[in-house]
Scaffold this motif. Structure first.
Motif: not given
Length: 193
Positions: A75-84, A90-101
């Protein structure tokens, strides 16, 4: 954010060929190499994917038959959006990544009724892309490097906690929780039916 550079080679005809991306650690030393498809995944995580982005994934449950019937789908993406979203818990970093293709199917080498079962196929593609991204992230964490730029986000949104670990950000990132959510929407079926 640790550096990354294009890795090139000369082929037998002395033409320059892109092999992938070399990732460097915080001291500028070679850590490991990403293949061309992994480089595309890295660009998606960085939210710097140039359009169009082309990927090929295996669809589980699709039998491999003969030379043309396989479980592969391109497939070929026509739109890519990544939100973090960045947090510290709890003594560590947390990253929640939402990716729309948003994608257009370009090749499907197995019979599948996309019009009737499109949502199911979207979920299958999303799961496969998510698995590939998770493998890449685990590899990055294992090597204690940050080509994605999560350290920049940690400094911006959790400066107090980042300041404590900035000298050894690679170690802090290796313990971080990184959660992915991939959403795929098929916008076009492409030239192959």
């Amino acid at each position: 954010m640790t550096a990354s550079i294009a890795e090139v080679e000369l082929d037998q005809k002395r033409n320059i060929k892109l092999r992938g991306t070399a990732l460097l650690d915080h001291k500028g030393k070679y850590a490991f190499t990403l293949s061309a498809p992994e480089t595309i995944l890295l660009r998606i995580l960085q939210n710097k994917a140039n359009k169009p982005v082309s990927l090929t994934v295996s669809i589980p449950g699709e039998p491999k038959k003969g030379p043309l019937h396989t479980d592969k789908l391109s497939f070929t993406s026509t739109q890519v959006k990544t939100k973090i979203k960045t947090s510290y818990r709890e003594d560590k970093f947390q990253f929640d990544m939402n990716i729309l293709l948003r994608i257009a199917l370009s090749e499907r080498l197995f019979p599948y009724d996309v019009q009737k079962k499109g949502e199911e196929l979207e979920k299958l593609i999303a799961e496969q892309v998510k698995q590939e991204l998770e493998k890449l992230i685990k590899n990055i964490q294992r090597h204690r490097i940050d080509p994605i730029g999560l350290g920049i986000r940690a400094r911006a949104y959790e400066y107090g906690e980042y300041k404590k670990v900035k000298e050894d950000w690679g170690e802090a990132l290796s313990r971080a929780d990184i959660h992915l959510d991939v959403d795929v929407k098929i916008g076009a079926m492409g030239p192959v039916k």
